[in-house]
Write a protein that holds these residues in place. Structure first.
Motif, PDB file in Angstrom:
ATOM      1  N   GLY A   1       5.347   0.003 -22.558  1.00 55.81           N
ATOM      2  CA  GLY A   1       5.687   0.043 -20.927  1.00 55.81           C
ATOM      3  C   GLY A   1       5.728  -1.477 -20.345  1.00 55.81           C
ATOM      4  O   GLY A   1       4.948  -2.272 -20.733  1.00 55.81           O
ATOM      5  N   ARG A   2       6.453  -1.409 -19.433  1.00 58.33           N
ATOM      6  CA  ARG A   2       6.535  -2.851 -18.482  1.00 58.33           C
ATOM      7  C   ARG A   2       6.705  -2.523 -17.139  1.00 58.33           C
ATOM      8  O   ARG A   2       6.861  -1.164 -16.691  1.00 58.33           O
ATOM      9  CB  ARG A   2       7.562  -3.804 -19.018  1.00 58.33           C
ATOM     10  N   GLY A   3       6.427  -3.193 -16.337  1.00 61.90           N
ATOM     11  CA  GLY A   3       6.235  -2.766 -14.572  1.00 61.90           C
ATOM     12  C   GLY A   3       6.409  -4.088 -13.876  1.00 61.90           C
ATOM     13  O   GLY A   3       6.361  -5.163 -14.063  1.00 61.90           O
ATOM     14  N   SER A   4       6.546  -3.523 -12.565  1.00 63.56           N
ATOM     15  CA  SER A   4       6.704  -4.571 -11.395  1.00 63.56           C
ATOM     16  C   SER A   4       5.600  -4.187 -10.419  1.00 63.56           C
ATOM     17  O   SER A   4       5.598  -2.872 -10.335  1.00 63.56           O
ATOM     18  CB  SER A   4       8.113  -4.628 -11.047  1.00 63.56           C
ATOM     19  N   ARG A   5       4.744  -5.195 -10.319  1.00 67.63           N
ATOM     20  CA  ARG A   5       3.768  -4.738  -9.037  1.00 67.63           C
ATOM     21  C   ARG A   5       3.950  -5.503  -7.927  1.00 67.63           C
ATOM     22  O   ARG A   5       4.437  -6.572  -7.707  1.00 67.63           O
ATOM     23  CB  ARG A   5       2.475  -5.371  -9.852  1.00 67.63           C
ATOM     24  N   GLU A 194      14.135  -5.421  -7.429  1.00 68.36           N
ATOM     25  CA  GLU A 194      15.338  -6.176  -7.449  1.00 68.36           C
ATOM     26  C   GLU A 194      16.303  -5.063  -6.903  1.00 68.36           C
ATOM     27  O   GLU A 194      17.102  -4.928  -5.903  1.00 68.36           O
ATOM     28  CB  GLU A 194      15.638  -6.895  -8.628  1.00 68.36           C
ATOM     29  N   ALA A 195      16.205  -4.034  -7.713  1.00 68.70           N
ATOM     30  CA  ALA A 195      17.117  -2.839  -7.744  1.00 68.70           C
ATOM     31  C   ALA A 195      17.044  -2.096  -6.425  1.00 68.70           C
ATOM     32  O   ALA A 195      17.928  -1.585  -5.900  1.00 68.70           O
ATOM     33  CB  ALA A 195      17.234  -2.010  -8.838  1.00 68.70           C
ATOM     34  N   THR A 196      15.784  -2.331  -5.812  1.00 64.73           N
ATOM     35  CA  THR A 196      15.532  -1.530  -4.608  1.00 64.73           C
ATOM     36  C   THR A 196      15.301  -2.151  -3.495  1.00 64.73           C
ATOM     37  O   THR A 196      15.038  -1.664  -2.328  1.00 64.73           O
ATOM     38  CB  THR A 196      14.218  -0.519  -4.883  1.00 64.73           C
ATOM     39  N   ARG A 197      15.410  -3.523  -3.454  1.00 56.97           N
ATOM     40  CA  ARG A 197      15.559  -4.356  -2.245  1.00 56.97           C
ATOM     41  C   ARG A 197      16.680  -3.941  -0.857  1.00 56.97           C
ATOM     42  O   ARG A 197      17.621  -3.767  -1.584  1.00 56.97           O
ATOM     43  CB  ARG A 197      15.745  -5.812  -2.710  1.00 56.97           C
ATOM     44  N   GLY A 198      16.062  -3.394  -0.176  1.00 53.13           N
ATOM     45  CA  GLY A 198      17.026  -3.253   1.038  1.00 53.13           C
ATOM     46  C   GLY A 198      17.198  -1.755   0.754  1.00 53.13           C
ATOM     47  O   GLY A 198      18.095  -1.478   2.051  1.00 53.13           O
ATOM     48  N   VAL A 199      16.740  -0.964   0.209  1.00 47.53           N
ATOM     49  CA  VAL A 199      17.033   0.436  -0.036  1.00 47.53           C
ATOM     50  C   VAL A 199      16.028   1.294   0.569  1.00 47.53           C
ATOM     51  O   VAL A 199      14.840   0.968   0.265  1.00 47.53           O
ATOM     52  CB  VAL A 199      17.370   0.853  -1.652  1.00 47.53           C
ATOM     53  N   ARG A 200      16.499   2.241   1.288  1.00 53.49           N
ATOM     54  CA  ARG A 200      15.447   3.243   1.995  1.00 53.49           C
ATOM     55  C   ARG A 200      15.915   4.746   1.673  1.00 53.49           C
ATOM     56  O   ARG A 200      16.982   4.941   2.246  1.00 53.49           O
ATOM     57  CB  ARG A 200      15.433   2.954   3.521  1.00 53.49           C
ATOM     58  N   SER A 201      15.265   5.198   0.813  1.00 57.63           N
ATOM     59  CA  SER A 201      15.794   6.469   0.570  1.00 57.63           C
ATOM     60  C   SER A 201      14.461   7.377   0.035  1.00 57.63           C
ATOM     61  O   SER A 201      13.597   6.892  -0.598  1.00 57.63           O
ATOM     62  CB  SER A 201      16.567   6.744  -0.781  1.00 57.63           C
ATOM     63  N   THR A 221       9.478  -1.083  -2.714  1.00 60.18           N
ATOM     64  CA  THR A 221       8.313  -0.351  -2.773  1.00 60.18           C
ATOM     65  C   THR A 221       8.642   0.981  -3.249  1.00 60.18           C
ATOM     66  O   THR A 221       9.705   1.748  -2.612  1.00 60.18           O
ATOM     67  CB  THR A 221       7.454  -0.593  -1.749  1.00 60.18           C
ATOM     68  N   ALA A 222       7.681   1.730  -3.762  1.00 58.18           N
ATOM     69  CA  ALA A 222       7.975   3.215  -3.871  1.00 58.18           C
ATOM     70  C   ALA A 222       6.639   3.882  -3.575  1.00 58.18           C
ATOM     71  O   ALA A 222       5.540   3.288  -3.887  1.00 58.18           O
ATOM     72  CB  ALA A 222       8.346   3.668  -5.122  1.00 58.18           C
ATOM     73  N   SER A 223       6.592   4.927  -2.813  1.00 61.59           N
ATOM     74  CA  SER A 223       5.204   5.771  -3.041  1.00 61.59           C
ATOM     75  C   SER A 223       5.761   7.114  -3.409  1.00 61.59           C
ATOM     76  O   SER A 223       6.802   7.975  -3.173  1.00 61.59           O
ATOM     77  CB  SER A 223       4.909   5.756  -1.444  1.00 61.59           C
ATOM     78  N   VAL A 224       4.582   7.796  -3.729  1.00 67.00           N
ATOM     79  CA  VAL A 224       4.925   9.432  -4.033  1.00 67.00           C
ATOM     80  C   VAL A 224       4.036  10.234  -3.053  1.00 67.00           C
ATOM     81  O   VAL A 224       2.917   9.760  -3.035  1.00 67.00           O
ATOM     82  CB  VAL A 224       4.305   9.274  -5.690  1.00 67.00           C
ATOM     83  N   GLU A 225       4.582  11.082  -2.778  1.00 63.87           N
ATOM     84  CA  GLU A 225       4.064  12.049  -1.731  1.00 63.87           C
ATOM     85  C   GLU A 225       4.327  13.192  -1.785  1.00 63.87           C
ATOM     86  O   GLU A 225       4.905  13.656  -2.908  1.00 63.87           O
ATOM     87  CB  GLU A 225       4.780  11.578  -0.353  1.00 63.87           C
ATOM     88  N   PRO A 226       3.383  14.249  -1.050  1.00 65.66           N
ATOM     89  CA  PRO A 226       3.500  15.808  -1.214  1.00 65.66           C
ATOM     90  C   PRO A 226       5.057  16.204  -1.146  1.00 65.66           C
ATOM     91  O   PRO A 226       5.915  15.543  -0.107  1.00 65.66           O
ATOM     92  CB  PRO A 226       2.497  16.260  -0.410  1.00 65.66           C
ATOM     93  N   ALA A 227       5.252  17.312  -1.582  1.00 68.76           N
ATOM     94  CA  ALA A 227       6.873  17.636  -1.493  1.00 68.76           C
ATOM     95  C   ALA A 227       7.356  18.128  -0.296  1.00 68.76           C
ATOM     96  O   ALA A 227       8.546  18.048   0.212  1.00 68.76           O
ATOM     97  CB  ALA A 227       6.928  18.874  -2.448  1.00 68.76           C
TER      98      ALA A 227
END
Length: 281
Positions: A1-5, A194-201, A221-227
């Protein structure tokens, strides 16, 4: 795996999203089964230099990778080693370990892998799923989440080998759910900045039989939240299909075309952007 922090990311905790909790004992039993399946599969492999379908590795490289990664998981759980470096450096670490082991015969690689899997499973006994497990980028996972990641290594790379060898490789729905839970817990560290810069969904991900959770993408950035709560798009998915999409083994288009993934909600077309928002684990 690889990732972006990204700096300031929260510690990995699945307590806020109970749906992502993994039961340790069944996960350990699944790892044991998967290890045996992979070893049996490699008894059908004869050409170490044969290219693996969809990867830049040969079958020899893949066997070396499985021996090396299982060794690290077992050592991290036993406390005899700690992960060094960042999540983004895992791919380079993998290359180094493959180089060290590449010339060993399949039987030796699989024997080492089997021994490592047995050590890992033995070390889970007497532990709680919530016990700490060290990870890259100075993160602390819990043992149950790490077990889901190891199960993913075995079953997804088993699929890579099986496709190459023309052998069947069914992935049980419960095993897929376990791996998805682990991958979802780590999603914030695998967001493609890079792919999510400026994206809000906001996406609601609903796996048949569970889990159900939301992923919020917010400008790199990404966050995981309750459904519960608002979502632009709901992705309903067969567990094994979502697993293969998450690990880049099939495209979301293909999963949608076969009816294994369905996108609904106000902006269902955003499902395609979701696939591009993360680096493969």
């Amino acid at each position: 795996g690889r990732g972006s922090r990204h700096e300031g990311a929260p510690p990995v905790s699945v307590t806020e999203v109970p749906e992502l909790r993994i039961e340790l004992a069944p996960a350990a039993a699944a790892i044991e089964r998967a290890g045996r399946r992979v070893a049996e599969l490699f008894t059908h492999a004869e050409e170490p230099d044969r290219g693996v379908r969809g990867l830049e590795w040969t079958l020899g490289d893949l066997a070396a990778h499985l021996a090396a990664r299982t060794q690290l998981f077992a050592a991290y759980l036993a406390g005899t080693a700690t992960p060094e470096g960042e999540i983004a450096g895992i791919a380079e670490e993998n290359r180094r370990h493959i180089g060290e082991r590449r010339d060993r015969p399949f039987a030796a690689q699989m024997e080492e892998m089997g021994s490592n899997v047995s050590s890992f499973v033995a070390s889970t006994r007497g532990k709680l799923g919530t016990d700490p497990f060290p990870w890259y980028s100075e993160l602390t996972l819990d043992v149950a989440t790490a077990s889901g990641l190891l199960l993913g290594e075995l079953l997804v790379h088993g699929l890579d080998a099986a496709r190459t060898l023309g052998r069947p490789w069914p992935i049980a729905a419960n095993d897929a759910r376990t791996i998805i839970r682990a991958a979802a817990a780590l999603a914030p560290w695998y967001v493609d900045t890079e792919a999510t810069r400026g994206v809000r969904s906001t996406y609601r991900v609903s796996v048949r039989g569970g889990p159900v959770f939301r992923v919020r993408i917010d400008d790199g950035t990404a966050s995981v939240e309750p459904a519960d709560g608002d979502a632009d798009c709901t992705i309903r998915a067969d567990p094994a299909a979502l697993l293969l999409v998450s690990y880049g083994r099939i495209t979301l288009w293909r999963a949608v075309a076969t009816g294994k993934v369905v996108a609904t909600g106000r902006r269902p077309w955003r499902a395609l952007r979701f696939e591009r928002s993360f680096l493969p684990p």
